[in-house]
Design a protein around this motif. Sequence first.
Motif, PDB file in Angstrom:
ATOM      1  N   ILE A 198      -8.049   2.797  -0.967  1.00  0.00           N
ATOM      2  CA  ILE A 198      -8.602   2.287   0.280  1.00  0.00           C
ATOM      3  C   ILE A 198      -8.776   3.392   1.304  1.00  0.00           C
ATOM      4  O   ILE A 198      -9.473   3.213   2.297  1.00  0.00           O
ATOM      5  N   GLU A 242       0.849  -1.185   0.000  1.00  0.00           N
ATOM      6  CA  GLU A 242       0.000   0.000   0.000  1.00  0.00           C
ATOM      7  C   GLU A 242       0.888   1.240   0.000  1.00  0.00           C
ATOM      8  O   GLU A 242       1.977   1.218   0.568  1.00  0.00           O
ATOM      9  N   ASP A 252      -4.061   0.531  -2.898  1.00  0.00           N
ATOM     10  CA  ASP A 252      -3.589  -0.854  -2.860  1.00  0.00           C
ATOM     11  C   ASP A 252      -3.634  -1.314  -4.309  1.00  0.00           C
ATOM     12  O   ASP A 252      -4.696  -1.653  -4.814  1.00  0.00           O
ATOM     13  N   LYS A 269      -4.633   6.705  -0.427  1.00  0.00           N
ATOM     14  CA  LYS A 269      -3.864   5.509  -0.111  1.00  0.00           C
ATOM     15  C   LYS A 269      -4.351   4.413  -1.030  1.00  0.00           C
ATOM     16  O   LYS A 269      -5.550   4.107  -1.059  1.00  0.00           O
TER      17      LYS A 269
END
Lengths: 360, 176
Positions: free
Chosen positions: A31, A3, A26, A24
């Motif tokens: 997320i 991440e 992934d 953020k």
Amino acid sequence: MAEMWINMGPQHPMTHGLWNLRVKVDGETIIEAEPVVGYLHRGWEKLTENRTYPQIIPLSDRLCYGASMSWSHLYCLAVEELMGVEVPERAEYIRVIVLELQRIASHLMWIAAYGTDLGLLTGFTYAMRERELFLDLLQSVTGARITYNYPRIGGVRNDLPAEFERDCLRALDFFEKKLDEYELIYDGSKIFLMRTQDVGVLTPSDGMNLGVTGPNLRGSGVKVDLRKTDPYSVYDELEWDMCTHPDCDCYARYRVRMEEMRMSAYIVRQALSKMPPGPFRVKPPRNAPKRTAVARVEDPRGEGLMYVIGDGTDKPYRLKVRSPIFVSVSAVPAILRGYKVADVPAIMGSIDMCLGETDR
Amino acid sequence: MSAKEFMEWSSQVFDEVMRASGVKRGVDKITRPIWSWALRNSLFPLHFGIACCALEMAAASAPRWDAERFGFVFRSSPRQCDVLLVNGWITSKLRPDLRRLYEQMPEPKWVVAMGECAISGGPWYDSYNVVQGVDTFIPVDIHIPGCPPRPEAMLDGFLKLQDKIRHSTKGTFLED
């Protein structure tokens, strides 16, 4: 997969205005998201404590430059309530006309910017071309293109110019035809539909809990429009409908704004035909009494609110601004979660950011 | 003498010979107008909207004014740009970012301050958070007054910048 945080802004083609979106991710999936605002903070509320009441009107124009008329109107409403000034009816009608013209111009600016976001440059050129019509109308009334300094405490600065009605009706006739053309361009573009439908879903409960207002909330099917639910000015004397859309996604917010432009044109026509003769301005007192006043209006971007405390002098003791976009931007994490990074311009564009009022 | 040292020595000798023999002056006289013509007719401003003047910037690139006919194409990355168009008030939070954007732009570069706020603070002259003018930390070439200036005024400022480039371009053959 690892991440990581991505900074989008402050200089980024996605940000209309000046802010920073930290996401953020992934892989490609978002997320978590965190908006960073404050790049345009100039201490507006503090500055007003050192200005007399009429001096604040040009400052409130520069709160939101996309819709400066509605912010100076909101300020005048709040101070009129504080001072107990009765506005002549002709002034109320003139205000409604310029406010609705401003709403159309603001939404056109949004459509244009949204087109560039989604690679629809034709939409940008078309919408900016028609926006000039309304800026010309407003310029013939007020003398300025963007920052008008037109509403006054107790009325408006000057009457409508001669033959304004003719020019306005001619522009509206032309514009309504063009609006159909936009719908052909936007709704006929498969890419536009793919990038907006079922993207950026804001559920009605989320929207209400987070305090989102305006076209963003009406795009979630919630029937809230202060012009209808808490009428100010002469909106209750005019016949018009609230525009909502039940889909909750970016496409619904686009539909709501398109319908609102149509409805604004309808309101302007009515107000032009109903406008009574008479004075357009009364003289307000110089000093405000020791009490507080609240006014709220339906800005093109949502619910704007001003809270004034008078202390017996000619300067406000405190002037608080509630900005619709500052609240809407707090809903960004809820909207963005689960979508791909490539959806960020489509989602954030559909919010219609205006950072001048957000940071104040 | 290593290969690298030889390269440096030979280029230095070449440089000196070209300068001393007057070839550089002759070549510059021919290439300078071409260089200047190319520079001033393809000014790429940075797409960086700050405040009210950003709307006029957008209007200037829209059909009625169409800035692209003068060669002003807005680019989104500072590394592709020649002109930093500062259009709005600079707060103390933005100031380091703006300075970094300026430093990310490749030479040659110019700065245009658009509107009262970028020139001198404008209506926020007594604000605690607004930098009083962009020229306090970035060298400015052109000031465009107005609050906000009309798109015509913005285009006029850019044409002035073209004039400035026409009169101040340096030679291109062997760096000065």
